[in-house]
Design an enzyme around this catalytic site. Structure first.
Site, PDB file in Angstrom:
ATOM      1  N   GLU A 108       0.821  -1.206   0.000  1.00 28.51           N
ATOM      2  CA  GLU A 108       0.000   0.000   0.000  1.00 28.51           C
ATOM      3  C   GLU A 108       0.859   1.262   0.000  1.00 28.51           C
ATOM      4  OE1 GLU A 108      -3.582  -1.779   2.833  1.00 28.51           O
ATOM      5  OE2 GLU A 108      -2.403  -0.055   3.477  1.00 28.51           O
TER       6      GLU A 108
ATOM      7  N   CYS B  15       4.635  -7.444   8.004  1.00 28.78           N
ATOM      8  CA  CYS B  15       5.422  -6.932   9.129  1.00 28.78           C
ATOM      9  C   CYS B  15       5.524  -8.008  10.199  1.00 28.78           C
ATOM     10  CB  CYS B  15       4.747  -5.681   9.695  1.00 28.78           C
ATOM     11  SG  CYS B  15       5.673  -4.860  11.017  1.00 28.78           S
TER      12      CYS B  15
ATOM     13  N   GLY C 137       5.109  -2.309   7.344  1.00 30.33           N
ATOM     14  CA  GLY C 137       6.461  -2.769   7.634  1.00 30.33           C
ATOM     15  C   GLY C 137       7.195  -1.905   8.638  1.00 30.33           C
ATOM     16  N   GLU C 138       8.291  -2.428   9.133  1.00 27.42           N
ATOM     17  CA  GLU C 138       9.183  -1.728  10.058  1.00 27.42           C
ATOM     18  C   GLU C 138      10.417  -1.277   9.273  1.00 27.42           C
ATOM     19  OE1 GLU C 138      11.513   0.020  12.214  1.00 27.42           O
ATOM     20  OE2 GLU C 138       9.700  -0.519  13.328  1.00 27.42           O
TER      21      GLU C 138
ATOM     22  N   SER D 196       9.759   6.535  10.562  1.00 25.50           N
ATOM     23  CA  SER D 196       9.213   6.133  11.858  1.00 25.50           C
ATOM     24  C   SER D 196       9.592   4.691  12.156  1.00 25.50           C
ATOM     25  CB  SER D 196       7.683   6.275  11.843  1.00 25.50           C
ATOM     26  OG  SER D 196       7.118   5.814  13.050  1.00 25.50           O
TER      27      SER D 196
ATOM     28  N   SER E  74       7.059   5.164  17.210  1.00 30.76           N
ATOM     29  CA  SER E  74       5.716   4.724  17.592  1.00 30.76           C
ATOM     30  C   SER E  74       5.767   4.308  19.057  1.00 30.76           C
ATOM     31  CB  SER E  74       5.270   3.545  16.713  1.00 30.76           C
ATOM     32  OG  SER E  74       5.133   3.948  15.375  1.00 30.76           O
TER      33      SER E  74
ATOM     34  N   HIS F  79       2.949   4.991  21.780  1.00 30.96           N
ATOM     35  CA  HIS F  79       1.608   4.470  22.039  1.00 30.96           C
ATOM     36  C   HIS F  79       1.309   4.079  23.483  1.00 30.96           C
ATOM     37  CE1 HIS F  79       1.103   4.662  17.789  1.00 30.96           C
ATOM     38  NE2 HIS F  79       1.936   3.668  17.537  1.00 30.96           N
TER      39      HIS F  79
ATOM     40  N   ASN G 297      -7.817   4.593  13.632  1.00 34.66           N
ATOM     41  CA  ASN G 297      -8.771   4.107  12.644  1.00 34.66           C
ATOM     42  C   ASN G 297      -9.281   2.743  13.086  1.00 34.66           C
ATOM     43  OD1 ASN G 297      -8.807   6.091  10.454  1.00 34.66           O
ATOM     44  ND2 ASN G 297      -6.650   5.573  10.204  1.00 34.66           N
TER      45      ASN G 297
ATOM     46  N   CYS H 259      -3.526   1.642   8.129  1.00 29.80           N
ATOM     47  CA  CYS H 259      -2.346   1.034   7.516  1.00 29.80           C
ATOM     48  C   CYS H 259      -2.528  -0.476   7.394  1.00 29.80           C
ATOM     49  CB  CYS H 259      -1.108   1.353   8.360  1.00 29.80           C
ATOM     50  SG  CYS H 259       0.421   0.756   7.636  1.00 29.80           S
TER      51      CYS H 259
END
EC number: 2.1.1.192
Length: 363
Positions: free
Chosen positions: A106, A126, A176-177, A208, A231, A233, A307, A350
């Protein structure tokens, strides 16, 4: 025909005809020299790739026929094929690209007042396993080559060419990372930043990571002017381990030490992405705890109303609670903003479009 210098070619690249988008200008110069061509042709090739955005080597008309044949024998231009394109009412565009081996990735175009931003993918799937993210559904299949990442931006730019618009910024926050594909990510950064490449300014590029600590130190040592985000969180180890299993390997206190190293090494501030999940990490006491964690750290916090992802159980934080969280951080002197939401009416989360297509294929 001389092969590419194996010391310069990254091990992730396929041995058969790789995409020419995978190579930096100096690598193409070396290949040209090794094949009896003038190295200045590399700049011409870059112009055809990134300014004129041609679709075949035959279109590179100021190159000799012999050189065009050499290029066509050794490289492909791009292996991306647009499988799905969705356009939101707010102008957000989401692309599902099919790769040469049938896997899909994507890419998202987001429109802002300050310009057009492209969010790119670095891996097929991922391995990190964040419990709120659609990208991890199905696990990791493979890394992308630099050319497959570059081609995402080129494809979006071609779409914008129709309306005389330009990609003005790039964020590496797709599937992905990025630090799991470190060498290809670095090559991508250098290519899109190069003044003969896509010429996107370093401060208009953001990468990121979920927090692969050794690579944070390595990235800091690169001394790049790229914007850097983590990230996060969660305000503590318990919640972060629940949301992000990577925290069990790379613990929060060690992550914060790596953050401080990055800031001291580069002199740049860092951004923390903080998704708000209803009843999990979104209370005022969590905001207070987050402010304690970030005290004295040169940073910015980006609050993200999550989302909805059908395969995940998390719910959105109510709007008034988001504002209360923001207010608490501001009262503690934390630089904070709430991310503007885009793409509500398309598969915006994502990995969501890719997951949806995978489900359709298995029915």
């Amino acid at each position: 025909m001389a092969e590419l210098n194996k010391t310069k070619v990254r091990k992730e690249l396929r041995t058969e005809r790789p995409s020419i988008y995978s190579f930096e200008l100096d690598e193409i110069k070396q290949w040209l020299t090794d094949n009896g061509e003038k190295p200045f042709r590399a700049a011409q090739i870059f112009e055809w790739l990134y300014e004129k955005r041609v679709s075949s080597f035959e279109d590179m008309t100021n190159l000799s026929k012999d050189l065009r044949e050499k290029l066509n024998t050794r490289f492909v231009l791009t292996t991306l094929k647009t499988a799905v394109k969705q356009t939101s009412q707010d102008g957000t565009m989401k692309f599902l690209f099919e790769l040469h081996d049938g896997y899909t990735i994507e890419t998202v175009l987001m429109r802002h007042e300050y310009g057009n931003s492209v969010c790119v993918t670095t891996q097929v799937g991922c391995r990190i396993g964040c419990t709120f993210c659609a990208s991890t559904l199905g696990g990791l299949k493979r890394n992308l080559e630099a050319g497959e990442i570059v081609a995402q931006v080129v494809k979006v730019q071609k779409a914008l060419d129709e309306t005389d618009e330009r990609v003005s910024s790039v964020v590496i926050m797709g599937i992905g990372e990025p630090f799991d594909n470190f060498n290809e990510m670095l090559a991508f950064l250098k290519i899109i930043n190069h003044d003969k490449g896509l010429n996107i300014g370093a401060r208009h590029i953001t990468v990121s990571t979920s927090g692969i600590i050794p690579k944070i130190y390595e990235f800091a040592d690169q001394q790049m002017q790229i914007n850097f985000a983590i990230s996060l969180h969660a305000p503590n180890t318990e919640i972060r381990s629940r949301l992000m299993p990577i925290n069990r390997a790379y613990k929060l206190p060690d992550l914060m030490e790596a953050v401080k190293y990055y800031i001291n090494k580069t002199g740049r501030r860092i951004s923390f992405e903080y998704g708000l999940f209803g009843g999990v990490n979104d209370q005022v006491e969590h905001a207070e705890e987050l402010a304690d964690l970030l005290e004295g750290v040169k940073c910015h916090v980006n609050l993200i109303p999550v989302n909805y992802v059908p395969e995940r159980d998390y719910v959105r934080t109510p709007r008034d609670q988001i504002f209360a969280f923001e207010k608490t951080l501001k009262s503690r002197g934390v630089n904070v903003t709430i991310r503007r939401e885009q793409g509500h009416d398309i598969d915006a989360a994502c990995g969501q479009l890719r997951a949806k297509e995978r489900q359709d294929e298995t029915r």
